[in-house]
Design an enzyme around this catalytic site. Structure first.
Site, PDB file in Angstrom:
ATOM      1  N   GLY A  13       1.481 -14.600   4.354  1.00  0.00           N
ATOM      2  CA  GLY A  13       0.212 -14.229   4.982  1.00  0.00           C
ATOM      3  C   GLY A  13       0.239 -14.093   6.486  1.00  0.00           C
ATOM      4  N   ASN A  15       0.797 -11.438   8.287  1.00  0.00           N
ATOM      5  CA  ASN A  15       0.038 -10.241   8.676  1.00  0.00           C
ATOM      6  C   ASN A  15      -1.467 -10.474   8.512  1.00  0.00           C
ATOM      7  OD1 ASN A  15       1.606  -7.752   9.523  1.00  0.00           O
ATOM      8  ND2 ASN A  15       2.831  -8.515   7.801  1.00  0.00           N
ATOM      9  N   LEU A  94       1.017  -0.857  -7.372  1.00  0.00           N
ATOM     10  CA  LEU A  94      -0.213  -0.477  -8.057  1.00  0.00           C
ATOM     11  C   LEU A  94       0.031   0.761  -8.909  1.00  0.00           C
ATOM     12  CD1 LEU A  94      -2.545  -1.060  -4.996  1.00  0.00           C
ATOM     13  CD2 LEU A  94      -2.457  -2.446  -7.090  1.00  0.00           C
ATOM     14  N   ASN A 108      -1.444   0.242   3.937  1.00  0.00           N
ATOM     15  CA  ASN A 108      -0.387  -0.752   3.715  1.00  0.00           C
ATOM     16  C   ASN A 108       0.460  -0.843   4.975  1.00  0.00           C
ATOM     17  OD1 ASN A 108       1.390  -2.526   2.257  1.00  0.00           O
ATOM     18  ND2 ASN A 108       2.822  -0.817   2.045  1.00  0.00           N
ATOM     19  N   HIS A 110       4.391  -1.552   6.148  1.00  0.00           N
ATOM     20  CA  HIS A 110       5.730  -1.548   5.544  1.00  0.00           C
ATOM     21  C   HIS A 110       6.764  -1.734   6.648  1.00  0.00           C
ATOM     22  CE1 HIS A 110       8.846  -0.481   2.649  1.00  0.00           C
ATOM     23  NE2 HIS A 110       9.395   0.253   3.606  1.00  0.00           N
ATOM     24  N   SER A 137       5.584   0.561   9.790  1.00  0.00           N
ATOM     25  CA  SER A 137       4.658   1.681   9.582  1.00  0.00           C
ATOM     26  C   SER A 137       3.388   1.179   8.917  1.00  0.00           C
ATOM     27  CB  SER A 137       5.273   2.733   8.647  1.00  0.00           C
ATOM     28  OG  SER A 137       6.526   3.167   9.104  1.00  0.00           O
ATOM     29  N   GLU A 144       2.311   7.480  -4.827  1.00  0.00           N
ATOM     30  CA  GLU A 144       3.756   7.488  -4.555  1.00  0.00           C
ATOM     31  C   GLU A 144       4.092   6.257  -3.711  1.00  0.00           C
ATOM     32  OE1 GLU A 144       7.072  10.302  -2.391  1.00  0.00           O
ATOM     33  OE2 GLU A 144       4.984  10.898  -2.368  1.00  0.00           O
ATOM     34  N   LEU A 145       4.957   5.387  -4.217  1.00  0.00           N
ATOM     35  CA  LEU A 145       5.254   4.120  -3.540  1.00  0.00           C
ATOM     36  C   LEU A 145       5.797   4.350  -2.124  1.00  0.00           C
ATOM     37  CD1 LEU A 145       5.442   1.017  -3.798  1.00  0.00           C
ATOM     38  CD2 LEU A 145       7.785   1.342  -4.598  1.00  0.00           C
ATOM     39  N   ASP A 146       5.126   3.751  -1.141  1.00  0.00           N
ATOM     40  CA  ASP A 146       5.515   3.862   0.275  1.00  0.00           C
ATOM     41  C   ASP A 146       5.591   5.321   0.727  1.00  0.00           C
ATOM     42  OD1 ASP A 146       5.716   1.077   0.405  1.00  0.00           O
ATOM     43  OD2 ASP A 146       7.841   1.094  -0.112  1.00  0.00           O
ATOM     44  N   GLU A 175       4.935  -5.835  13.426  1.00  0.00           N
ATOM     45  CA  GLU A 175       3.897  -5.628  12.408  1.00  0.00           C
ATOM     46  C   GLU A 175       2.588  -6.288  12.834  1.00  0.00           C
ATOM     47  OE1 GLU A 175       4.863  -6.373   8.245  1.00  0.00           O
ATOM     48  OE2 GLU A 175       6.967  -6.285   8.742  1.00  0.00           O
TER      49      GLU A 175
HETATM   50  C1  GRF Z   1       5.845  -8.006   5.674  1.00  0.00           C
HETATM   51  O1  GRF Z   1       7.077  -7.704   6.266  1.00  0.00           O
HETATM   52  C2  GRF Z   1       5.234  -6.780   5.060  1.00  0.00           C
HETATM   53  O2  GRF Z   1       5.442  -5.620   5.791  1.00  0.00           O
HETATM   54  C3  GRF Z   1       5.988  -6.708   3.763  1.00  0.00           C
HETATM   55  O3  GRF Z   1       6.096  -8.047   3.331  1.00  0.00           O
HETATM   56  C4  GRF Z   1       6.034  -8.909   4.468  1.00  0.00           C
HETATM   57  C5  GRF Z   1       4.876  -9.838   4.245  1.00  0.00           C
HETATM   58  O4  GRF Z   1       4.817 -10.852   5.228  1.00  0.00           O
HETATM   59  N1  GRF Z   1       5.341  -5.838   2.814  1.00  0.00           N
HETATM   60  P1  GRF Z   1       3.507 -11.738   5.402  1.00  0.00           P
HETATM   61  O5  GRF Z   1       3.129 -12.275   4.033  1.00  0.00           O
HETATM   62  O6  GRF Z   1       2.427 -10.868   5.970  1.00  0.00           O
HETATM   63  O7  GRF Z   1       3.925 -12.830   6.330  1.00  0.00           O
END
Ligand code: GRF
Length: 209
Positions: A13, A15, A94, A108, A110, A137, A144-146, A175
């Site tokens: 968590g 992010n 999904l 999302n 990534h 990103s 389509e995934l990512d 991020e």
């Molecule tokens: C992040 O690097 C995100 O981009 C990827 O998984 C990681 C999740 O980290 N999809 P957190 O749970 O937000 O710490």
């Protein structure tokens, strides 16, 4: 009016935490109305409790099929009626049943410079490819995934001494800066704005936060 967002997360968590902190700043262009996780306990769930964001878990393993999980998740999103859904470390792919039933747009984050290095283990992929640059990103989620259109990217230069671990730490920091900036950009530039590219090492180009 700030965008009313619902967050989907699966784990640590960090992010989600960056989004929570940004949403608490004056003039924040978004609010976080709810969290849905597919695992319990998890770090994101604990953060929601601390920040008093309503949270619900839909344990993936409790569902007999992927379609059943997808339909229930779409139903919960519909009930919350957010302007936007933010996937923040949501590790579930999904399926069509979700997209058929979910009315809200999804973003999302990534850990790569899409369209390069979709899927998992992106830092390993970057090192194996010998890339000079790496980054993160924020993109629209499509079937389509990512593969959905980009909203924003942040870049860094790969150093000769970088390892998978050092890249993971450096990109994660990007991020955390990028996701809130991307939302500020979205509210300022409109939903059809061309992709935002943050400067090297996450230098902000949008005057917020
Ligand atoms: C992040 O690097 C995100 O981009 C990827 O998984 C990681 C999740 O980290 N999809 P957190 O749970 O937000 O710490």
């Amino acid at each position: 009016m700030p965008l009313r967002c619902l967050v989907l997360a699966s784990g640590r968590g960090s992010n989600f935490q960056a989004l929570l902190e940004a949403s608490a700043r004056p003039q924040a262009p978004f609010t976080l109305k709810a969290l849905i996780t597919d695992r319990t306990p998890c770090g994101a769930e604990a953060l929601a409790a601390r920040w008093q964001v309503p949270a619900e878990c839909l344990p993936y393993r409790d569902f007999s099929t992927r379609a059943a999980f997808d339909e229930t998740l779409a139903h919960r999103v519909r009930a919350a009626a957010p302007d936007l859904v933010l996937c923040a470390g949501f590790m579930r792919v999904l399926g069509p049943s979700f997209f058929d039933a979910c009315p809200a747009p999804l973003l999302n984050i990534h850990p790569s410079l899409l369209p390069a290095h979709r899927g998992l283990h992106t830092h390993r992929q970057v090192l194996a490819a010998g890339d000079a640059f790496h980054g993160a990103s924020v993109h629209w989620v499509t079937r389509e995934l990512d593969g959905g259109p980009l909203l924003a990217q942040a870049r860094l230069a790969v150093a000769p001494e970088d390892t998978e671990e050092s890249l993971a730490a450096r990109v994660l920091k990007l991020e955390h800066a990028l996701y809130p900036q991307a939302l500020a950009y979205l509210t300022e530039g409109g939903w059809n704005a061309p992709p935002l590219t943050l400067g090297w090492d996450g230098e902000a180009l949008v005057p917020w936060p």
